[in-house]
Design a protein around this motif. Structure first.
Motif, PDB file in Angstrom:
ATOM      1  N   ASP A   1     -48.513 -91.501 -69.747  1.00 48.08           N
ATOM      2  CA  ASP A   1     -48.987 -90.616 -69.076  1.00 48.08           C
ATOM      3  C   ASP A   1     -47.827 -89.551 -68.342  1.00 48.08           C
ATOM      4  O   ASP A   1     -47.858 -88.992 -67.082  1.00 48.08           O
ATOM      5  CB  ASP A   1     -49.839 -90.975 -67.861  1.00 48.08           C
ATOM      6  N   GLU A   2     -46.904 -89.866 -68.761  1.00 48.41           N
ATOM      7  CA  GLU A   2     -45.374 -89.283 -68.317  1.00 48.41           C
ATOM      8  C   GLU A   2     -44.672 -88.220 -69.319  1.00 48.41           C
ATOM      9  O   GLU A   2     -45.065 -88.308 -70.437  1.00 48.41           O
ATOM     10  CB  GLU A   2     -44.434 -90.043 -68.016  1.00 48.41           C
ATOM     11  N   ILE A   3     -43.834 -87.206 -68.571  1.00 44.77           N
ATOM     12  CA  ILE A   3     -42.904 -86.293 -69.495  1.00 44.77           C
ATOM     13  C   ILE A   3     -41.656 -86.746 -69.334  1.00 44.77           C
ATOM     14  O   ILE A   3     -41.424 -87.332 -68.219  1.00 44.77           O
ATOM     15  CB  ILE A   3     -43.602 -84.961 -69.614  1.00 44.77           C
ATOM     16  N   ASP A   4     -40.839 -86.310 -70.183  1.00 51.21           N
ATOM     17  CA  ASP A   4     -39.425 -86.409 -69.596  1.00 51.21           C
ATOM     18  C   ASP A   4     -38.714 -85.707 -68.611  1.00 51.21           C
ATOM     19  O   ASP A   4     -39.351 -84.597 -68.428  1.00 51.21           O
ATOM     20  CB  ASP A   4     -38.510 -86.077 -71.245  1.00 51.21           C
ATOM     21  N   ASP A   5     -37.777 -86.121 -67.921  1.00 51.92           N
ATOM     22  CA  ASP A   5     -37.217 -85.720 -66.913  1.00 51.92           C
ATOM     23  C   ASP A   5     -36.109 -84.915 -67.398  1.00 51.92           C
ATOM     24  O   ASP A   5     -35.069 -85.484 -68.178  1.00 51.92           O
ATOM     25  CB  ASP A   5     -36.969 -86.639 -65.994  1.00 51.92           C
TER      26      ASP A   5
ATOM     27  N   TRP B   1     -27.901-106.696 -79.624  1.00 51.18           N
ATOM     28  CA  TRP B   1     -27.282-105.781 -78.759  1.00 51.18           C
ATOM     29  C   TRP B   1     -27.887-104.290 -78.983  1.00 51.18           C
ATOM     30  O   TRP B   1     -28.501-103.508 -78.060  1.00 51.18           O
ATOM     31  CB  TRP B   1     -25.909-105.865 -78.703  1.00 51.18           C
ATOM     32  N   PHE B   2     -28.086-103.802 -80.097  1.00 51.94           N
ATOM     33  CA  PHE B   2     -28.332-102.642 -80.518  1.00 51.94           C
ATOM     34  C   PHE B   2     -29.911-102.315 -80.278  1.00 51.94           C
ATOM     35  O   PHE B   2     -30.367-101.225 -79.657  1.00 51.94           O
ATOM     36  CB  PHE B   2     -27.969-102.231 -81.966  1.00 51.94           C
ATOM     37  N   ASP B   3     -30.595-103.443 -80.676  1.00 52.97           N
ATOM     38  CA  ASP B   3     -32.122-103.150 -80.122  1.00 52.97           C
ATOM     39  C   ASP B   3     -32.257-103.074 -78.783  1.00 52.97           C
ATOM     40  O   ASP B   3     -33.137-102.249 -78.124  1.00 52.97           O
ATOM     41  CB  ASP B   3     -32.864-104.273 -80.742  1.00 52.97           C
ATOM     42  N   GLU B   4     -31.607-104.082 -78.044  1.00 52.27           N
ATOM     43  CA  GLU B   4     -31.648-103.929 -76.526  1.00 52.27           C
ATOM     44  C   GLU B   4     -31.243-102.404 -75.951  1.00 52.27           C
ATOM     45  O   GLU B   4     -32.193-101.757 -75.330  1.00 52.27           O
ATOM     46  CB  GLU B   4     -30.690-104.806 -75.824  1.00 52.27           C
ATOM     47  N   LYS B   5     -30.399-101.916 -76.441  1.00 53.39           N
ATOM     48  CA  LYS B   5     -29.855-100.677 -76.114  1.00 53.39           C
ATOM     49  C   LYS B   5     -30.689 -99.537 -76.522  1.00 53.39           C
ATOM     50  O   LYS B   5     -30.975 -98.425 -75.805  1.00 53.39           O
ATOM     51  CB  LYS B   5     -28.295-100.384 -76.533  1.00 53.39           C
ATOM     52  N   TYR B   6     -31.282 -99.726 -77.991  1.00 48.97           N
ATOM     53  CA  TYR B   6     -32.202 -98.492 -78.145  1.00 48.97           C
ATOM     54  C   TYR B   6     -33.687 -98.603 -77.276  1.00 48.97           C
ATOM     55  O   TYR B   6     -34.152 -97.538 -77.081  1.00 48.97           O
ATOM     56  CB  TYR B   6     -32.463 -98.909 -79.618  1.00 48.97           C
ATOM     57  N   GLU B   7     -34.120-100.008 -76.919  1.00 53.62           N
ATOM     58  CA  GLU B   7     -35.066-100.005 -76.082  1.00 53.62           C
ATOM     59  C   GLU B   7     -34.945 -99.389 -74.681  1.00 53.62           C
ATOM     60  O   GLU B   7     -35.776 -98.764 -74.038  1.00 53.62           O
ATOM     61  CB  GLU B   7     -35.615-101.419 -76.000  1.00 53.62           C
ATOM     62  N   GLU B   8     -33.673 -99.327 -74.357  1.00 48.11           N
ATOM     63  CA  GLU B   8     -33.211 -98.846 -72.921  1.00 48.11           C
ATOM     64  C   GLU B   8     -33.313 -97.432 -73.057  1.00 48.11           C
ATOM     65  O   GLU B   8     -33.955 -96.542 -72.338  1.00 48.11           O
ATOM     66  CB  GLU B   8     -31.923 -99.441 -72.503  1.00 48.11           C
ATOM     67  N   GLU B   9     -32.875 -96.876 -74.042  1.00 49.98           N
ATOM     68  CA  GLU B   9     -32.740 -95.610 -74.434  1.00 49.98           C
ATOM     69  C   GLU B   9     -34.282 -94.921 -74.611  1.00 49.98           C
ATOM     70  O   GLU B   9     -34.407 -93.907 -74.007  1.00 49.98           O
ATOM     71  CB  GLU B   9     -31.804 -95.080 -75.594  1.00 49.98           C
TER      72      GLU B   9
ATOM     73  N   MET C   1     -36.839 -95.865 -72.929  1.00 46.65           N
ATOM     74  CA  MET C   1     -37.236 -96.040 -71.606  1.00 46.65           C
ATOM     75  C   MET C   1     -36.959 -94.626 -70.922  1.00 46.65           C
ATOM     76  O   MET C   1     -37.743 -94.420 -69.904  1.00 46.65           O
ATOM     77  CB  MET C   1     -36.900 -97.101 -71.159  1.00 46.65           C
ATOM     78  N   LEU C   2     -35.806 -93.953 -71.354  1.00 41.62           N
ATOM     79  CA  LEU C   2     -35.667 -92.743 -70.508  1.00 41.62           C
ATOM     80  C   LEU C   2     -36.307 -91.418 -71.260  1.00 41.62           C
ATOM     81  O   LEU C   2     -36.320 -90.397 -70.471  1.00 41.62           O
ATOM     82  CB  LEU C   2     -33.950 -92.429 -70.979  1.00 41.62           C
ATOM     83  N   SER C   3     -36.980 -91.787 -72.488  1.00 46.10           N
ATOM     84  CA  SER C   3     -37.802 -90.459 -72.602  1.00 46.10           C
ATOM     85  C   SER C   3     -39.237 -91.128 -73.108  1.00 46.10           C
ATOM     86  O   SER C   3     -39.444 -91.460 -74.176  1.00 46.10           O
ATOM     87  CB  SER C   3     -37.322 -90.093 -74.222  1.00 46.10           C
ATOM     88  N   PRO C   4     -40.262 -90.693 -72.040  1.00 46.74           N
ATOM     89  CA  PRO C   4     -41.710 -91.027 -72.339  1.00 46.74           C
ATOM     90  C   PRO C   4     -42.156 -90.231 -73.592  1.00 46.74           C
ATOM     91  O   PRO C   4     -43.181 -90.689 -74.280  1.00 46.74           O
ATOM     92  CB  PRO C   4     -42.286 -90.514 -70.888  1.00 46.74           C
ATOM     93  N   MET C   5     -41.695 -89.004 -73.858  1.00 48.29           N
ATOM     94  CA  MET C   5     -42.235 -88.280 -74.792  1.00 48.29           C
ATOM     95  C   MET C   5     -41.720 -88.789 -76.259  1.00 48.29           C
ATOM     96  O   MET C   5     -42.722 -88.770 -77.281  1.00 48.29           O
ATOM     97  CB  MET C   5     -41.642 -86.826 -74.760  1.00 48.29           C
ATOM     98  N   THR C   6     -40.648 -89.373 -76.343  1.00 52.72           N
ATOM     99  CA  THR C   6     -40.381 -90.051 -77.437  1.00 52.72           C
ATOM    100  C   THR C   6     -41.112 -91.284 -77.617  1.00 52.72           C
ATOM    101  O   THR C   6     -41.437 -91.671 -78.855  1.00 52.72           O
ATOM    102  CB  THR C   6     -38.779 -90.490 -77.539  1.00 52.72           C
ATOM    103  N   LEU C   7     -41.277 -92.129 -76.774  1.00 55.06           N
ATOM    104  CA  LEU C   7     -42.285 -93.402 -76.831  1.00 55.06           C
ATOM    105  C   LEU C   7     -43.594 -92.871 -77.324  1.00 55.06           C
ATOM    106  O   LEU C   7     -44.202 -93.458 -78.024  1.00 55.06           O
ATOM    107  CB  LEU C   7     -42.486 -93.986 -75.328  1.00 55.06           C
TER     108      LEU C   7
END
Length: 103
Positions: free
Chosen positions: A78-82, A52-60, A62-68
């Motif tokens: 090719d994206e930046i954070d909104d 569950w933690f792994d799943e939620k971490y991946e979801e989070e 995906m909210l931050s292209p810069m962290t990725l």
């Protein structure tokens, strides 16, 4: 960010571990002996919680292209954070939903 999510989960989990009852000057834990989980149950629940933690971490993530990108992942390279107020509210609602799901 993962550390914040894990710290929040740990605090919530520890807070819900056992209700204590105070009788006079002695404090007793209200967990009956029959409810003690087996090693297999603990291992299964640990695996489920980790997934569950792994799943939620991946979801989070995906909210931050810069962290990725910082982590070397190129899914949204090719994206930046909104950082708009709307996006921040959306992320806050996501965190609230995750916290409610965790509880």
């Amino acid at each position: 960010m993962k550390n914040l999510l894990l710290a929040t989960a740990a605090v919530l989990a520890l807070g819900a571990c056992g209700q204590t009852e105070t009788t006079g000057t002695q404090t007793e834990t209200s967990t009956p002996a029959a409810a003690t989980p087996t090693a297999e149950q603990v291992a299964a629940e640990t695996a489920r919680l980790n997934a569950w933690f792994d799943e939620k971490y991946e979801e989070e993530l995906m909210l931050s292209p810069m962290t990725l990108t910082t982590l070397g992942r190129k899914e949204r390279y090719d994206e930046i954070d909104d950082v708009s107020p709307e996006a921040q509210l959306e992320q806050l609602e996501w965190r609230r939903a995750v916290t409610a799901e965790m509880q």
